[in-house]
Scaffold this active site. Structure first.
Site, short mmCIF file in Angstrom:
data_model
loop_
_atom_site.label_atom_id
_atom_site.label_comp_id
_atom_site.label_asym_id
_atom_site.label_seq_id
_atom_site.Cartn_x
_atom_site.Cartn_y
_atom_site.Cartn_z
CE1 TYR A 114 -3.59 -2.54 0.62
CE2 TYR A 114 -4.64 -0.47 1.21
CZ TYR A 114 -4.74 -1.80 0.86
OH TYR A 114 -5.97 -2.38 0.74
CE LYS B 194 1.68 -17.77 -2.67
NZ LYS B 194 0.79 -18.93 -2.80
CG ASP C 119 -2.24 -20.16 -1.52
OD1 ASP C 119 -1.76 -20.17 -0.37
OD2 ASP C 119 -1.70 -20.74 -2.49
CG ASP D 268 -8.20 -4.45 1.72
OD1 ASP D 268 -9.13 -3.96 2.39
OD2 ASP D 268 -8.14 -4.37 0.48
CG ASP E 122 -13.81 -6.60 2.18
OD1 ASP E 122 -13.57 -5.95 3.23
OD2 ASP E 122 -14.23 -6.07 1.13
C1 IPM Z 1 -10.41 -0.86 4.08
C2 IPM Z 1 -10.61 -0.26 2.72
C3 IPM Z 1 -9.44 0.65 2.40
C4 IPM Z 1 -8.20 -0.23 2.34
C5 IPM Z 1 -9.58 1.47 1.12
C6 IPM Z 1 -10.83 2.29 1.14
C7 IPM Z 1 -8.37 2.31 0.86
O1 IPM Z 1 -10.82 -1.24 1.77
O2 IPM Z 1 -10.28 -0.11 5.06
O3 IPM Z 1 -10.39 -2.09 4.18
O4 IPM Z 1 -7.93 -0.87 1.33
O5 IPM Z 1 -7.48 -0.28 3.34
MG MG Z 2 -10.97 -3.19 2.57
#
Ligand code: IPM
Ligand code: MG
Length: 371
Positions: free
Chosen positions: A142, A189, A221, A245, A249
């Site tokens: 990042y 990884k 993975d 990240d 999710d």
């Molecule tokens: C999160 C989001 C952010 C990230 C984006 C909005 C930059 O997806 O906080 O998980 O990737 O960190």
């Molecule tokens: Mg995110």
């Protein structure tokens, strides 16, 4: 207790979900005799529209001076499909994380039995699942050097980690594991990436200082698959920025909806609390977004300020709404309640305004009009 809280509503559904959390903080303040002062600051697309910058200097200053930050969401579709955009809303959040040195993003994943039916994962796999993801937040790909060749035909993103960056979040993750089920899984990884091998080396060294914590190592993975086929094996997951990240999710589907999950970002300065969901622009302004991720983030904020009973009460109130099927459209597309109604109900519960016997007819006027 008197505290200064910076509120950043941000983009899309950010304002409407954050408004519910502010209402909740206000009833908590009333019930427990606290004073919360709010400073409203700009970030993201909203800040670009109003100031030209995704992260105005005043926002950083206000955050540095505050006791805690409550943040909504970031992102706007007009930037997503424009790879040439020079400024992007996300730069605001990334810049703020860096400025505040928020190196650890903590994402608890709790599936609620009342919502098991919504998860694509079978209930019997969800029972007993209770994990927390420690995602490194200010390093890795990042924040590495980004380059686009002059002819525009090649690009690169560098991924860099130092041992000290790994150690500082490693400490938090080991401590967390110690206070929980005493298991830590490092996700990396290491069969391919040099940075991952460094993560493994540093965590292996640290493991001897925490003999009570069982440490295992998993390639990302495989972890992506294990999260779905056997989620209860995880207690604390520790991982680098981008893997965290993606996996957080993914893990959110275990709870039934991305809208349910809160997060805390902590580091050397003021901590920041935000739901893990994005700005969900399609729902913005419709009063249909799920405010629970934000309200539970406010609960984490209270806990961080040392207000444990207050935090517990907020969590209990949220559970009560779920158990009584007071849920938003993402959870029940037919029989749903509005964002603001869920906020009101959580507040009613906290201020003890709930009658012993619930007559949902009494709430019907605040309910979806489609049934
Ligand atoms: C999160 C989001 C952010 C990230 C984006 C909005 C930059 O997806 O906080 O998980 O990737 O960190
Ligand atoms: Mg995110």
């Amino acid at each position: 207790m008197e505290k200064n809280i910076v509120v950043i509503k941000g983009d899309g559904i950010g304002p409407e979900v954050t408004d519910q959390s502010v209402k909740v903080l206000n009833v908590i303040a009333q019930r427990f005799n606290h004073t919360f002062h709010y400073t409203y600051s700009l970030l993201g697309a909203d800040a670009i529209d109003k100031t030209g910058s995704p992260l105005p200097a005043e926002t950083v200053d206000a955050c540095l001076e505050s006791d805690a930050i409550l943040f909504g969401a970031i992102g706007h579709p007009k930037y997503d499909n424009d790879p040439n955009a020079k400024v992007r809303p996300e730069q605001g959040l990334l810049g703020l994380r860096k400025a505040l040195k928020l190196y650890a993003n903590i994402r608890p994943v709790t599936p609620y039995p009342a919502l098991h039916f919504l998860s694509p994962v079978k209930s019997k796999l969800l029972e007993g699942t209770d994990m927390v993801i420690y995602r490194e937040l200010t390093g890795g790909i990042y924040f590495g050097k980004k380059e686009l060749s002059e002819d525009g035909n090649s690009a690169s993103d560098e991924c860099v980690y130092s041992a000290s960056e790994i150690t500082r979040i490693g400490k938090l993750a080991f401590e967390a594991a110690r206070s929980r089920r005493k298991k830590l899984t490092l996700v990396d990884k290491a069969n391919v990436l040099e940075t991952s091998r460094l993560w493994r080396k540093v965590i292996q060294q640290m493991a001897s200082e925490y003999p009570d914590v069982a440490v295992d190592y998993m390639f990302v993975d495989n972890a992506a698959m294990q999260l779905i086929i056997n989620p209860k094996q995880f207690d604390v997951i520790l991982t680098e920025n981008m893997f965290g990240d993606i996996l957080s999710d993914e893990a959110s589907v275990l709870s039934g909806s991305l809208g349910m999950l809160p997060s805390a970002s902590v580091g050397e300065r003021t901590a920041l609390f935000e739901p893990i969901h994005g700005s969900y622009p399609q729902a913005a302004g419709k009063d249909i977004a799920n405010p629970v991720g934000s309200i539970l983030s406010a609960a984490l904020l209270l806990e961080y300020l040392g207000l444990k009973d207050e935090a517990k009460l907020v969590q209990e109130a949220v559970l009560w709404t779920l158990e009584n099927k007071f849920v938003t459209k993402d959870i029940d597309p037919i029989n749903f309640y509005f964002t603001s109604t869920i906020g009101d109900l959580v507040c009613d519960y906290i201020s003890n305004n709930i009658p012993g016997v619930l007559h949902s007819d009494n709430i019907v006027l605040r309910k979806s009009t489609i049934i």
